[in-house]
Every structure is written in C-alpha cells, then in structure tokens.
Write a protein that holds these residues in place. Structure first.
Motif, PDB file in Angstrom:
ATOM      1  N   SER A  31     -11.389  -4.498  12.821  1.00 49.54           N
ATOM      2  CA  SER A  31     -11.239  -5.282  11.585  1.00 49.54           C
ATOM      3  C   SER A  31      -9.799  -5.272  11.077  1.00 49.54           C
ATOM      4  CB  SER A  31     -12.143  -4.701  10.489  1.00 49.54           C
ATOM      5  OG  SER A  31     -11.622  -3.465  10.030  1.00 49.54           O
ATOM      6  N   ILE A  32      -8.950  -4.399  11.576  1.00 53.12           N
ATOM      7  CA  ILE A  32      -7.639  -4.192  10.943  1.00 53.12           C
ATOM      8  C   ILE A  32      -6.664  -5.342  11.217  1.00 53.12           C
ATOM      9  CG2 ILE A  32      -5.633  -2.657  10.808  1.00 53.12           C
ATOM     10  CD1 ILE A  32      -7.521  -0.304  11.255  1.00 53.12           C
ATOM     11  N   SER A  90      -4.547   1.056   7.016  1.00 55.37           N
ATOM     12  CA  SER A  90      -4.806   1.365   8.434  1.00 55.37           C
ATOM     13  C   SER A  90      -5.271   2.818   8.494  1.00 55.37           C
ATOM     14  CB  SER A  90      -3.556   1.144   9.281  1.00 55.37           C
ATOM     15  OG  SER A  90      -2.452   1.781   8.660  1.00 55.37           O
ATOM     16  N   CYS A  91      -6.453   3.073   7.940  1.00 51.39           N
ATOM     17  CA  CYS A  91      -6.991   4.437   7.849  1.00 51.39           C
ATOM     18  C   CYS A  91      -7.166   5.003   9.256  1.00 51.39           C
ATOM     19  CB  CYS A  91      -8.331   4.423   7.132  1.00 51.39           C
ATOM     20  SG  CYS A  91      -8.234   3.612   5.533  1.00 51.39           S
ATOM     21  N   CYS A 117      -6.884  -6.072   7.479  1.00 54.31           N
ATOM     22  CA  CYS A 117      -6.913  -5.061   6.413  1.00 54.31           C
ATOM     23  C   CYS A 117      -5.478  -4.644   6.128  1.00 54.31           C
ATOM     24  CB  CYS A 117      -7.741  -3.843   6.828  1.00 54.31           C
ATOM     25  SG  CYS A 117      -7.952  -2.684   5.459  1.00 54.31           S
ATOM     26  N   GLY A 169     -15.142  -5.794   5.332  1.00 55.39           N
ATOM     27  CA  GLY A 169     -14.060  -6.072   6.287  1.00 55.39           C
ATOM     28  C   GLY A 169     -13.821  -4.896   7.188  1.00 55.39           C
ATOM     29  N   GLY A 170     -12.520  -4.756   7.405  1.00 55.80           N
ATOM     30  CA  GLY A 170     -11.351  -5.416   6.846  1.00 55.80           C
ATOM     31  C   GLY A 170     -11.343  -5.423   5.310  1.00 55.80           C
ATOM     32  N   THR A 218     -10.918  -2.237  -0.807  1.00 54.76           N
ATOM     33  CA  THR A 218     -10.025  -1.087  -1.014  1.00 54.76           C
ATOM     34  C   THR A 218      -9.434  -1.120  -2.418  1.00 54.76           C
ATOM     35  OG1 THR A 218      -8.086  -2.332  -0.292  1.00 54.76           O
ATOM     36  CG2 THR A 218      -9.303  -1.136   1.406  1.00 54.76           C
ATOM     37  N   TRP A 262      -9.130   7.063  10.323  1.00 55.64           N
ATOM     38  CA  TRP A 262     -10.525   7.305  10.705  1.00 55.64           C
ATOM     39  C   TRP A 262     -11.339   6.006  10.756  1.00 55.64           C
ATOM     40  CZ3 TRP A 262      -8.261   9.351   6.235  1.00 55.64           C
ATOM     41  CH2 TRP A 262      -8.442   8.565   5.097  1.00 55.64           C
ATOM     42  N   CYS A 263     -10.683   4.858  10.571  1.00 56.32           N
ATOM     43  CA  CYS A 263     -11.418   3.583  10.418  1.00 56.32           C
ATOM     44  C   CYS A 263     -12.483   3.430  11.505  1.00 56.32           C
ATOM     45  CB  CYS A 263     -10.439   2.415  10.481  1.00 56.32           C
ATOM     46  SG  CYS A 263     -11.271   0.835  10.244  1.00 56.32           S
TER      47      CYS A 263
HETATM   48  S1  SF4 Z   1     -11.321  -1.408   7.088  1.00 56.75           S
HETATM   49 FE1  SF4 Z   1     -11.575   0.246   5.599  1.00 56.75          FE
HETATM   50  S2  SF4 Z   1     -11.419   2.128   6.793  1.00 56.75           S
HETATM   51 FE2  SF4 Z   1     -10.608   0.454   8.072  1.00 56.75          FE
HETATM   52  S3  SF4 Z   1      -8.412   0.465   7.668  1.00 56.75           S
HETATM   53 FE3  SF4 Z   1      -9.301  -0.971   6.217  1.00 56.75          FE
HETATM   54  S4  SF4 Z   1      -9.707   0.259   4.373  1.00 56.75           S
HETATM   55 FE4  SF4 Z   1      -9.374   1.670   6.041  1.00 56.75          FE
END
Ligand code: SF4
Ligand code: SF4
Length: 303
Positions: A42-43, A33-34, A30, A134-135, A163, A36-37
């Motif tokens: 998945s990142i 890098s939220c 991804c 995802g991701g 996103t 709260w993910c």
């Molecule tokens: S998977 Fe979604 S919540 Fe997680 S970092 Fe990526 S955009 Fe943010």
C-alpha cells in the motif's frame, strides 16, 4: 477527465474496520513508511507487481509476451528487471497460473460507487457501511470527499482509517462527511516516531486535537510491538494524550504485531525492506489493558 484514484484492494464482508459488515476500500499510497507495515504493497503511490513463485508452473508465457524483455527464468523462478519493466500488466494477463498480480487499479468515482452500492443490502442488515483505508485515504482527498458525499446521500455509515498526517483543513473537511475515524497512536516519543515511521508525530497530534473538538467519533489503535511502543512510559503518554482531548475519547484497540508482511515483501521483490518485530507476550498485553484502565480508557485486543 473523470476523477479517479489508485485503489489496491476492495474487501467485502470486512468485520474489523468499523461496526457491522463493511466494504473496505484500500487506497494505494502512504505518506508514512512504518517499518512494521503489514500492507507494504500500500505504501507506493504507483502501480506495482507481485510474483508468487509457488504458483509459477514455468509456462513462460510472461517471458514470451513481455514487450520490454524484462523477465528471465532463474532457479528461483521468474525474475523481473525493474530497470526496464513499465508495469504494463501483460505478464499478469497472460500467466495461466496467476503467478503475477498487478497491484493498483485506477477507478473512477462512478465505478467505485457501483461496487459500494452492490453491497448496500449487507450494510442495512448488519448496521455496517463503507470503510476507507490504505495506504492513506487522505492522500486522495478530493476523490475521497466525492465518494464520502455520495455515500452520505445514500445514508451509508462511513469510516475513515487514517494516520491523520495531512493538512488540518483536509482532515476537518473529511470529518464533515464521516461518522467514525480509526486513528493509530503509533509511538508517543517523537524521535522514535520519526525513526520507525519516517515522519514526526507533532502534526498528527495537532490534527487529532483539532478533530477531537468536532463531534465525530474516534477510535484509537496501537499496532503493539515489543520494544517499540509497549513500555509503561509509552502507554501512559498515550493515555494522557487521549485524556487531554475534547469529548469522550476513551476507546483504544490493541493490534499486536504479526508477520504477514514477510511474504508480501518477497512477492514484491523487496525482502530487504522486511524487518522482523515481535508482539508483546500475552501477559504484557494484559498489563497494558490494566494500565489503560487506570487512566479511564477501555483497551481491548482487536478491532
Ligand atoms: S499503511 Fe499504515 S502501517 Fe503502512 S506505512 Fe502507512 S501508516 Fe504505516
Ligand atoms: S509488467 Fe509488462 S514490462 Fe513488466 S515484466 Fe510484466 S509484461 Fe514485462
């Protein structure tokens, strides 16, 4: 070489990623890098390893078979030295208790299409289809487009959960082969967006504005987090943005924060990356639904 991509999960019988019963494919990697993910696994765009201490029966097959001497037994269970681990996956293969799990599998297009085709009967019966999540699926655009086109030929309903942080041309090309987009409007204030997700929302908003000029369906989502994006200012800014878009873009799903990531960070060996947030109280969520309603937007929890 066959085109392949790193997939970290495939969920059958999914009911929250679009209409009907769906097969949801989760891409690994991804570009946000939220903090709260809820899918921290998945990142990273690389293969990773998870360890569940409660499953470990102390058989030490992993230690005996690790070619790099990366593992040692401690009072907390098996600990990996990531300076020498090369993610070969042997520890996961030999562990009789499945305490180690490798995250991410490179799948050629043909292999993924076989998995999707096997579920086709459920799509037909339920009005469902395939969702790509995802991701960030758009990080795998060439591969994604091949899969979307193959699904299109079979008349499978296609959802892309993104996103929208990508090249505009990529997003619009993907839109030609997608029936529905699920897109988060995380925080409208750009400084806050950067602080919590690592990137500006300007490109995201520009892309959404362009996407809304097409006739593709879009459902927006907010990962609702107390103190981050539940203020009246943010809700009004979100509603005004949606109302500024072409087409009828009037549906938003509220996804109250939950703490599922805490355990995942522990298993990934990254507990320091876990930040505890809270969901707004139920009466605040109800107020938010009413506020959206005043702007002609249908908000509901879930989806
Ligand atoms: S998977 Fe979604 S919540 Fe997680 S970092 Fe990526 S955009 Fe943010
Ligand atoms: S993935 Fe391979 S190198 Fe890493 S700990 Fe397991 S067996 Fe050792």
């Amino acid at each position: 070489m066959k085109q392949q991509s790193l997939i970290f999960d495939i969920k059958k019988y999914a009911i929250n990623d679009g209409p009907g019963i769906r097969l949801t494919v989760f891409f690994k990697g991804c570009n946000l890098s939220c903090e709260w993910c809820h899918n921290p696994e998945s990142i990273s765009p690389k293969v990773q390893k998870m360890y569940t201490a409660s499953k470990c029966i102390g058989a030490v097959k992993c230690i005996e078979n690790c070619p790099n001497d990366a593992l040692k037994m401690t009072s907390e269970g098996i600990v990996t030295d990531y300076n020498v681990c090369n993610f070969c996956g042997i520890c996961a293969e030999v562990c009789p208790a499945k305490a180690f799990e490798m995250l991410g599998k490179f799948m050629p297009v043909e292999e993924l299409m076989k998995v999707i085709d096997n579920e086709a009967a459920f799509f037909d019966q339920s009005g469902g289809g395939v969702s790509f999540s995802g991701g960030e699926p758009l990080m795998h655009a060439d591969y994604l487009l091949q899969i979307l086109k193959a699904c299109g030929k079979r008349y499978y309903h296609r959802v892309v959960d993104t996103t929208a942080f990508a090249k505009t041309e990529t997003l619009l090309e993907v839109a030609k082969h997608t029936e529905l987009f699920l897109i988060d409007l995380k925080v409208m204030d750009d400084k806050k967006h950067k602080r919590y997700t690592g990137v500006s929302n300007k490109k995201i908003h520009k892309n959404i504005t362009e996407l809304a000029k097409t006739d593709v369906e879009i459902i927006f989502r907010i990962p609702l987090i107390k103190g981050v994006n539940d203020s009246n200012d943010n809700i009004i800014a979100t509603a005004e943005f949606m109302n500024s878009l072409d087409g009828s873009r009037k549906v938003i799903n509220l996804l109250p924060y939950h703490k599922v990531a805490e355990n995942k960070h522990k298993k990934l060996g990254t507990p320091e990356n876990f930040i505890l947030f809270e969901a707004p109280e139920e009466n605040r969520i109800e107020e938010i639904i009413q506020l959206f309603d005043q702007y002609g937007i249908k908000a509901s929890v879930g989806g």
